[in-house]
Design a protein around this motif. Structure first.
Motif, PDB file in Angstrom:
ATOM      1  N   VAL A  70       0.635  -1.153   0.055  1.00  0.00           N
ATOM      2  CA  VAL A  70      -0.035   0.090  -0.117  1.00  0.00           C
ATOM      3  C   VAL A  70       0.845   1.223  -0.086  1.00  0.00           C
ATOM      4  O   VAL A  70       1.814   1.455   0.800  1.00  0.00           O
ATOM      5  CB  VAL A  70      -0.809  -0.133   1.306  1.00  0.00           C
ATOM      6  N   LEU A  71       0.690   2.057  -0.891  1.00  0.00           N
ATOM      7  CA  LEU A  71       1.270   3.417  -1.072  1.00  0.00           C
ATOM      8  C   LEU A  71       0.719   4.480  -0.645  1.00  0.00           C
ATOM      9  O   LEU A  71      -0.626   4.603  -0.716  1.00  0.00           O
ATOM     10  CB  LEU A  71       1.882   3.417  -2.470  1.00  0.00           C
ATOM     11  N   VAL A  72       1.586   5.598  -0.331  1.00  0.00           N
ATOM     12  CA  VAL A  72       1.063   7.034  -0.185  1.00  0.00           C
ATOM     13  C   VAL A  72       1.721   7.925  -1.182  1.00  0.00           C
ATOM     14  O   VAL A  72       2.876   8.065  -1.356  1.00  0.00           O
ATOM     15  CB  VAL A  72       1.352   7.255   1.496  1.00  0.00           C
ATOM     16  N   VAL A  73       0.920   8.645  -1.697  1.00  0.00           N
ATOM     17  CA  VAL A  73       1.493   9.664  -2.838  1.00  0.00           C
ATOM     18  C   VAL A  73       0.993  11.124  -2.105  1.00  0.00           C
ATOM     19  O   VAL A  73      -0.354  11.363  -2.145  1.00  0.00           O
ATOM     20  CB  VAL A  73       0.742   9.296  -4.006  1.00  0.00           C
ATOM     21  N   MET A  74       1.826  11.994  -1.842  1.00  0.00           N
ATOM     22  CA  MET A  74       1.797  13.197  -1.370  1.00  0.00           C
ATOM     23  C   MET A  74       2.862  13.969  -1.944  1.00  0.00           C
ATOM     24  O   MET A  74       4.056  13.824  -2.077  1.00  0.00           O
ATOM     25  CB  MET A  74       1.672  13.332   0.292  1.00  0.00           C
ATOM     26  N   ASN A  75       2.678  15.452  -2.255  1.00  0.00           N
ATOM     27  CA  ASN A  75       3.537  16.189  -2.840  1.00  0.00           C
ATOM     28  C   ASN A  75       4.638  15.788  -3.834  1.00  0.00           C
ATOM     29  O   ASN A  75       5.724  15.762  -3.671  1.00  0.00           O
ATOM     30  CB  ASN A  75       4.373  16.625  -1.428  1.00  0.00           C
ATOM     31  N   ASP A  76       4.128  14.895  -4.948  1.00  0.00           N
ATOM     32  CA  ASP A  76       4.871  14.410  -5.980  1.00  0.00           C
ATOM     33  C   ASP A  76       5.788  13.325  -5.559  1.00  0.00           C
ATOM     34  O   ASP A  76       6.423  12.759  -6.198  1.00  0.00           O
ATOM     35  CB  ASP A  76       5.819  15.452  -6.452  1.00  0.00           C
ATOM     36  N   GLU A  77       5.720  12.632  -4.411  1.00  0.00           N
ATOM     37  CA  GLU A  77       6.289  11.653  -3.740  1.00  0.00           C
ATOM     38  C   GLU A  77       5.675  10.440  -3.605  1.00  0.00           C
ATOM     39  O   GLU A  77       4.379  10.540  -3.074  1.00  0.00           O
ATOM     40  CB  GLU A  77       7.211  11.915  -2.447  1.00  0.00           C
ATOM     41  N   ILE A  78       6.163   9.172  -3.890  1.00  0.00           N
ATOM     42  CA  ILE A  78       5.391   8.000  -3.560  1.00  0.00           C
ATOM     43  C   ILE A  78       6.135   7.425  -2.329  1.00  0.00           C
ATOM     44  O   ILE A  78       7.548   7.027  -2.507  1.00  0.00           O
ATOM     45  CB  ILE A  78       5.628   6.991  -4.798  1.00  0.00           C
ATOM     46  N   HIS A  79       5.448   6.989  -1.338  1.00  0.00           N
ATOM     47  CA  HIS A  79       5.938   6.578   0.024  1.00  0.00           C
ATOM     48  C   HIS A  79       5.385   5.170   0.342  1.00  0.00           C
ATOM     49  O   HIS A  79       4.123   4.807  -0.146  1.00  0.00           O
ATOM     50  CB  HIS A  79       5.844   7.405   0.978  1.00  0.00           C
ATOM     51  N   SER A  80       6.093   4.170   0.893  1.00  0.00           N
ATOM     52  CA  SER A  80       5.509   3.153   1.698  1.00  0.00           C
ATOM     53  C   SER A  80       4.685   3.391   2.586  1.00  0.00           C
ATOM     54  O   SER A  80       4.718   4.251   3.573  1.00  0.00           O
ATOM     55  CB  SER A  80       6.686   1.989   1.962  1.00  0.00           C
ATOM     56  N   GLY A  81       3.335   2.882   2.649  1.00  0.00           N
ATOM     57  CA  GLY A  81       2.462   3.145   3.791  1.00  0.00           C
ATOM     58  C   GLY A  81       3.106   2.541   4.949  1.00  0.00           C
ATOM     59  O   GLY A  81       2.713   3.155   6.235  1.00  0.00           O
ATOM     60  N   ARG A  82       3.894   1.780   5.188  1.00  0.00           N
ATOM     61  CA  ARG A  82       4.463   1.283   6.314  1.00  0.00           C
ATOM     62  C   ARG A  82       5.480   2.554   7.005  1.00  0.00           C
ATOM     63  O   ARG A  82       5.440   2.563   8.184  1.00  0.00           O
ATOM     64  CB  ARG A  82       5.553  -0.031   6.124  1.00  0.00           C
ATOM     65  N   ASP A  83       6.372   2.999   6.086  1.00  0.00           N
ATOM     66  CA  ASP A  83       7.551   3.938   6.603  1.00  0.00           C
ATOM     67  C   ASP A  83       6.913   5.462   6.546  1.00  0.00           C
ATOM     68  O   ASP A  83       7.596   5.991   7.377  1.00  0.00           O
ATOM     69  CB  ASP A  83       8.738   3.924   5.575  1.00  0.00           C
ATOM     70  N   SER A  91       9.272   9.775   4.971  1.00  0.00           N
ATOM     71  CA  SER A  91       9.697   8.440   5.458  1.00  0.00           C
ATOM     72  C   SER A  91      11.229   8.400   6.068  1.00  0.00           C
ATOM     73  O   SER A  91      12.120   9.120   5.417  1.00  0.00           O
ATOM     74  CB  SER A  91       9.451   7.398   4.031  1.00  0.00           C
ATOM     75  N   ALA A  92      11.224   7.752   7.125  1.00  0.00           N
ATOM     76  CA  ALA A  92      12.505   7.611   7.886  1.00  0.00           C
ATOM     77  C   ALA A  92      13.739   7.317   6.756  1.00  0.00           C
ATOM     78  O   ALA A  92      14.718   7.653   6.705  1.00  0.00           O
ATOM     79  CB  ALA A  92      12.410   6.880   8.889  1.00  0.00           C
ATOM     80  N   TRP A  93      13.327   6.199   5.918  1.00  0.00           N
ATOM     81  CA  TRP A  93      14.184   5.523   5.055  1.00  0.00           C
ATOM     82  C   TRP A  93      14.200   6.063   3.533  1.00  0.00           C
ATOM     83  O   TRP A  93      14.608   5.677   2.816  1.00  0.00           O
ATOM     84  CB  TRP A  93      14.059   4.147   5.119  1.00  0.00           C
ATOM     85  N   GLY A  94      13.430   7.229   3.457  1.00  0.00           N
ATOM     86  CA  GLY A  94      13.219   7.679   2.052  1.00  0.00           C
ATOM     87  C   GLY A  94      11.921   7.388   1.274  1.00  0.00           C
ATOM     88  O   GLY A  94      11.520   6.189   1.471  1.00  0.00           O
ATOM     89  N   PRO A  95      11.569   7.931   0.316  1.00  0.00           N
ATOM     90  CA  PRO A  95      10.519   7.668  -0.599  1.00  0.00           C
ATOM     91  C   PRO A  95      10.926   6.595  -1.434  1.00  0.00           C
ATOM     92  O   PRO A  95      12.033   6.476  -1.786  1.00  0.00           O
ATOM     93  CB  PRO A  95      10.029   9.092  -1.205  1.00  0.00           C
ATOM     94  N   LEU A  96       9.846   5.957  -1.964  1.00  0.00           N
ATOM     95  CA  LEU A  96      10.118   4.860  -3.076  1.00  0.00           C
ATOM     96  C   LEU A  96      10.315   5.302  -4.461  1.00  0.00           C
ATOM     97  O   LEU A  96      11.136   4.938  -4.928  1.00  0.00           O
ATOM     98  CB  LEU A  96       8.998   3.974  -3.073  1.00  0.00           C
ATOM     99  N   GLY A  97       9.678   6.587  -4.498  1.00  0.00           N
ATOM    100  CA  GLY A  97       9.794   7.006  -5.772  1.00  0.00           C
ATOM    101  C   GLY A  97       9.046   8.341  -5.960  1.00  0.00           C
ATOM    102  O   GLY A  97       8.682   8.984  -4.827  1.00  0.00           O
ATOM    103  N   MET A  98       9.053   9.044  -7.207  1.00  0.00           N
ATOM    104  CA  MET A  98       8.344  10.092  -7.482  1.00  0.00           C
ATOM    105  C   MET A  98       7.332  10.183  -8.820  1.00  0.00           C
ATOM    106  O   MET A  98       7.448   9.302  -9.520  1.00  0.00           O
ATOM    107  CB  MET A  98       9.367  11.333  -7.753  1.00  0.00           C
ATOM    108  N   VAL A  99       6.563  11.072  -8.721  1.00  0.00           N
ATOM    109  CA  VAL A  99       5.580  11.386  -9.586  1.00  0.00           C
ATOM    110  C   VAL A  99       5.707  12.758 -10.487  1.00  0.00           C
ATOM    111  O   VAL A  99       5.707  13.759  -9.775  1.00  0.00           O
ATOM    112  CB  VAL A  99       4.122  11.178  -9.640  1.00  0.00           C
TER     113      VAL A  99
END
Length: 356
Positions: A176-189, A203-211
């Motif tokens: 499950v992902l969270v997309v905010m402010n052009d960033e793609i984050h793991s819902g866990r982190d 995210s403490a360990w950084g985003p997964l990606g960007m849009v």
């Protein structure tokens, strides 16, 4: 006569070519948007109000209509699941939403699911869904920091980006992902780190990606267990046990811990200072409550990363306590509820915290 034949032949060829071209155009992904309320569905008194507004006012059909660019990305249909501010989310709301997401994910025609959500507890819902919904289809949770009526509204682009991510085959299998402010984050982190800026989620360990301009760019993938690799299943959860969070601070007492258990808590998350430290006056109460069968889980109130080390600060093995690893108190509460609903004891609970 020959002219008519040539005309009919030309028409047939044109129709055949048109049909062939149409057949080559891939169908747009089918995305379901589940609306639950929050700031992304909020409205302020004027365009100058970006922090003062009423949440959960705009219905799902207007959310979709307000972003006509969605139609260029996917075929989007909406459902209004709730219309509440996210600080009012209950365990029952989590279960209702989770079961609906799971039901949609089982439908073969559905390619992705987007959930609009208030930002206050967005990270908790995203983590819960990642633990309990058994699918590799993209499930994206999105919100906004400012209402649609504000001059600097961020919800429309966030929503477009979320649908873009949910429509992408590259998003499958990443939890499950969270997309905010052009960033793609793991819902866990991911966690909400500030309340007055659009770049609130980190995210403490950084985003997964960007849009960026309608394209997804990926840089890493989650390694913790989630969705299809999870041992938990939303369909098997009938109710979530009560788990409460007690905050650590200078001059702390054991009043909150005892009160929570008296009101039915099956586990306590200790939001400790530093490495999940427990003040000396609180230790006896936690040991006593553990002896009564209450699970004690040490987490940390620190912001920005790190994790709680087992048997550091406190002899967890001796006291039969659990540490939350790198999960913050609110995430630790979610995982504890799900694990306890599955019948976990302290040893399996500790395993779960290390694997998820």
């Amino acid at each position: 006569m020959m002219k008519l034949v040539r005309t009919l032949a030309s028409t047939f060829v044109a129709m055949t070519l048109a049909a062939a071209v149409h057949a080559q155009v891939p169908a747009k992904p089918q995305v379901v948007l589940l609306a639950t309320g929050g700031t992304i569905a909020g409205a302020g008194a004027s365009a100058a109000n970006s922090a003062t507004y009423q949440a959960a006012k705009v219905p799902v059909d207007k959310l979709i209509a307000g972003v006509p660019e969605l139609a260029q990305v996917a075929a989007v249909r909406g459902e209004q699941v709730f219309q509440i501010a996210s600080e009012s989310f209950t365990n029952e709301h989590l279960l209702t939403l989770g079961k609906r997401v799971a039901a949609l994910a089982r439908q073969p025609e559905v390619d992705g699911i987007v959930i609009t959500h208030g930002t206050d507890t967005l990270e908790e819902t995203a983590f819960f869904l990642g633990l309990t919904v058994r699918t590799d289809k993209p499930v994206v949770v999105v919100g906004s920091m400012r209402p649609s009526t504000a001059l600097s509204a961020d919800g429309t682009l966030n929503l477009l980006n979320a649908v873009t991510v949910a429509s992408s085959k590259d998003s499958r299998g990443k939890g499950v992902l969270v997309v905010m402010n052009d960033e793609i984050h793991s819902g866990r982190d991911v966690s909400k780190s500030i309340n007055i800026k659009t770049e609130a989620f980190k995210s403490a360990w950084g985003p997964l990606g960007m849009v960026v301009e309608g394209r997804t760019y990926w840089f890493r993938a989650p390694v913790k267990r989630h969705t299809l690799t999870s041992e938990f299943d939303i369909e098997a959860i009938k109710a979530l046990p009560q788990v409460d969070i007690a905050y650590g601070y200078g001059n702390a007492s054991d009043v909150a811990q005892r009160a929570f258990v008296a009101k039915g808590a099956k586990a306590l998350i200790h939001a400790g200072t530093g490495n999940g430290s427990v003040a000396a006056p609180v230790v006896p109460a936690l040991r006593e409550l553990r002896a009564q069968g209450v699970q004690i889980i040490r987490s940390a109130r620190v912001v920005g990363g790190g994790f709680v080390l087992r048997n550091a600060e406190q002899p967890d093995d001796q006291y039969d306590w659990v540490v939350s690893h790198d999960l913050n108190p609110q995430k630790a509460r979610i995982l504890a509820m799900v694990a306890l609903a599955n019948g976990s004891d302290s040893k399996s609970l500790q395993r779960v915290f290390m694997e998820y």
